[in-house]
Design a protein around this motif. Sequence first.
Motif, PDB file in Angstrom:
ATOM      1  N   PHE A 101       0.832  -1.200   0.000  1.00  0.00           N
ATOM      2  CA  PHE A 101       0.000   0.000   0.000  1.00  0.00           C
ATOM      3  C   PHE A 101       0.868   1.251   0.000  1.00  0.00           C
ATOM      4  O   PHE A 101       0.660   2.182  -0.802  1.00  0.00           O
ATOM      5  CB  PHE A 101      -0.919  -0.005   1.224  1.00  0.00           C
ATOM      6  N   MET A 102       1.850   1.301   0.885  1.00  0.00           N
ATOM      7  CA  MET A 102       2.718   2.479   0.980  1.00  0.00           C
ATOM      8  C   MET A 102       3.525   2.698  -0.297  1.00  0.00           C
ATOM      9  O   MET A 102       3.875   3.829  -0.644  1.00  0.00           O
ATOM     10  CB  MET A 102       3.649   2.341   2.184  1.00  0.00           C
ATOM     11  N   ALA A 103       3.801   1.586  -1.004  1.00  0.00           N
ATOM     12  CA  ALA A 103       4.561   1.674  -2.254  1.00  0.00           C
ATOM     13  C   ALA A 103       3.662   2.031  -3.438  1.00  0.00           C
ATOM     14  O   ALA A 103       4.146   2.176  -4.571  1.00  0.00           O
ATOM     15  CB  ALA A 103       5.276   0.352  -2.525  1.00  0.00           C
ATOM     16  N   GLY A 104       2.368   2.158  -3.190  1.00  0.00           N
ATOM     17  CA  GLY A 104       1.442   2.530  -4.255  1.00  0.00           C
ATOM     18  C   GLY A 104       1.073   1.395  -5.185  1.00  0.00           C
ATOM     19  O   GLY A 104       0.556   1.625  -6.290  1.00  0.00           O
ATOM     20  N   LYS A 105       1.277   0.156  -4.732  1.00  0.00           N
ATOM     21  CA  LYS A 105       0.989  -0.997  -5.602  1.00  0.00           C
ATOM     22  C   LYS A 105      -0.469  -1.434  -5.543  1.00  0.00           C
ATOM     23  O   LYS A 105      -0.932  -2.176  -6.404  1.00  0.00           O
ATOM     24  CB  LYS A 105       1.901  -2.161  -5.207  1.00  0.00           C
ATOM     25  N   VAL A 106      -1.191  -1.017  -4.501  1.00  0.00           N
ATOM     26  CA  VAL A 106      -2.616  -1.346  -4.360  1.00  0.00           C
ATOM     27  C   VAL A 106      -3.385  -0.099  -3.941  1.00  0.00           C
ATOM     28  O   VAL A 106      -2.804   0.875  -3.450  1.00  0.00           O
ATOM     29  CB  VAL A 106      -2.842  -2.472  -3.321  1.00  0.00           C
ATOM     30  N   ASP A 107      -4.696  -0.143  -4.158  1.00  0.00           N
ATOM     31  CA  ASP A 107      -5.529   1.011  -3.821  1.00  0.00           C
ATOM     32  C   ASP A 107      -5.853   1.094  -2.330  1.00  0.00           C
ATOM     33  O   ASP A 107      -6.102   2.179  -1.793  1.00  0.00           O
ATOM     34  CB  ASP A 107      -6.857   0.934  -4.589  1.00  0.00           C
ATOM     35  N   ALA A 108      -5.902  -0.063  -1.691  1.00  0.00           N
ATOM     36  CA  ALA A 108      -6.278  -0.121  -0.283  1.00  0.00           C
ATOM     37  C   ALA A 108      -5.686  -1.367   0.356  1.00  0.00           C
ATOM     38  O   ALA A 108      -5.208  -2.268  -0.337  1.00  0.00           O
ATOM     39  CB  ALA A 108      -7.807  -0.127  -0.148  1.00  0.00           C
ATOM     40  N   ALA A 109      -5.724  -1.424   1.682  1.00  0.00           N
ATOM     41  CA  ALA A 109      -5.188  -2.597   2.386  1.00  0.00           C
ATOM     42  C   ALA A 109      -5.827  -2.711   3.757  1.00  0.00           C
ATOM     43  O   ALA A 109      -6.204  -1.703   4.375  1.00  0.00           O
ATOM     44  CB  ALA A 109      -3.670  -2.488   2.535  1.00  0.00           C
ATOM     45  N   ILE A 110      -5.963  -3.945   4.192  1.00  0.00           N
ATOM     46  CA  ILE A 110      -6.392  -4.212   5.572  1.00  0.00           C
ATOM     47  C   ILE A 110      -5.135  -4.593   6.339  1.00  0.00           C
ATOM     48  O   ILE A 110      -4.415  -5.522   5.952  1.00  0.00           O
ATOM     49  CB  ILE A 110      -7.399  -5.378   5.647  1.00  0.00           C
ATOM     50  N   THR A 111      -4.854  -3.872   7.400  1.00  0.00           N
ATOM     51  CA  THR A 111      -3.666  -4.159   8.199  1.00  0.00           C
ATOM     52  C   THR A 111      -3.929  -3.719   9.634  1.00  0.00           C
ATOM     53  O   THR A 111      -5.069  -3.479  10.019  1.00  0.00           O
ATOM     54  CB  THR A 111      -2.423  -3.466   7.603  1.00  0.00           C
ATOM     55  N   TRP A 112      -2.866  -3.633  10.429  1.00  0.00           N
ATOM     56  CA  TRP A 112      -3.033  -3.246  11.828  1.00  0.00           C
ATOM     57  C   TRP A 112      -1.932  -2.284  12.254  1.00  0.00           C
ATOM     58  O   TRP A 112      -1.049  -1.946  11.465  1.00  0.00           O
ATOM     59  CB  TRP A 112      -3.061  -4.483  12.727  1.00  0.00           C
TER      60      TRP A 112
END
Length: 337
Positions: free
Chosen positions: A183-194
Motif C-alpha cells: 500500500f505504501m509503495a502505491g501498488k494497491v488502492d487499499a489494504a487491511i492491516t493493523w
Amino acid sequence: MKKKLVSMLLLAAMLAMVVAGCGGNKSAEKASQVGEKKPIVIAYTPWTGYGALFVAKEKGMFKNRGVEVELQSIEGVGDRKQALVAGKIQAMAASLDVSVSAAGEGVPMKFVWAFDSSNGADGLIVKKSKGIEKIADLKGKEIAFHRGSASHFLLSTLLEQNGLNDGDIKAVDMKASEAASAFMAGKVDAAITWEPHLGKAKAAGETVLATTKDTPGLIADILAVREDLAANNPETVQAIVAALAEATDYMNKNPEDTNKILAAAFKMKPEEVAADIQTVKFYDLKENLEFYGTKEKPGAIYDVGKRAGEFYVKLKLLAQAPDLNKYIDSTFITKVK
C-alpha cells in the motif's frame, strides 16, 4: 573339558555384562528424557495485542511456575496451523476467527485464554489519490489482505455492512505487514492491516477509512494449545494461563516498563507501543471469565466464534462450522488463583 567349561562361563559372564551395560544405558537415557523438559513453543504473529506473552517471559513468570516457554514468530495463518498439527509448536496466539477456522479443519486444540479485543487496532487504509471516500467506493478497487485471516474477516464484514461482497473487489492476497508495504509503495488502492501500519499510513497523508471501532468485539485474540498438551499435561497449561493472567495485571499496573519490553520485542519505539496499546483492550482474568461465560450463560466468545464459523463456511474454506463446545475450554481460567 575343564578349560572348555571355564571358557563358556567367561563368555556367559561377558555377555551378561554387555546386556547389563546396554540396559543401564537405556535406563539412563530414559531417565534423562524424563528429567529433561522440552520448552513449550508458542507461535505468534507480530502484534502488540500478544504483549502478555513477552511480559510473562521477560519477567520470568513462566519460569517461576516451572515452565520453559519459547516464543516463535510465524505470521502466515496456514504456516501456524501446519506447525501446530505437526507438533513443531505446542500452542499458537491467533485471532479467534482464525482459531475457529483451524478447528473446522480438524486441528485438535483447546482455546484456553483470551488476550485482547481490537478496538481500532485493525483497519482499512485507502489511497487519497484514488477518490475513495466511503466503503461503497471500494467496488472494483485492488485491496491487499491476508485471505482466510482476521483481516479478511474484518474486510468482508465491512463490505457486507455496505451492500458489497468479496466479488465486488479485486483481492490481492498477502500477509498484513506485506499488505501495508504494498500500500505504501502505491501498488494497491487499499489494504487491511493493523498498528503500527495504520498510524504510519495516516502520518503519510493517507486515509484510515474504517477500523475495528466500527465493528466492536469482532476481532479478539486467544491462545490455542494442542489438545494432547491440555489432556496429558494440564498442569503445564495451567501454569501458562496463570502466568498470562499475572502478566496482564503487570501490564495494566506498569505501562512504562511494558512499553519498553514490547518495544524491544517488536523493534519499535516505546512511544509507538504506547500509541498502539490505546487501540487494544487487554483482557485480564475477570474479563476472560466474562468473555468465556458459563454453560448456563455462554460469553461473547461463543457468539463471535459462531460468526467466524459461518464466515469461513460462506467462503467455502470450511465444509461446516466446528462445534465450539469441543474447543472452548474455560477449565484453566476458572482455576487461576
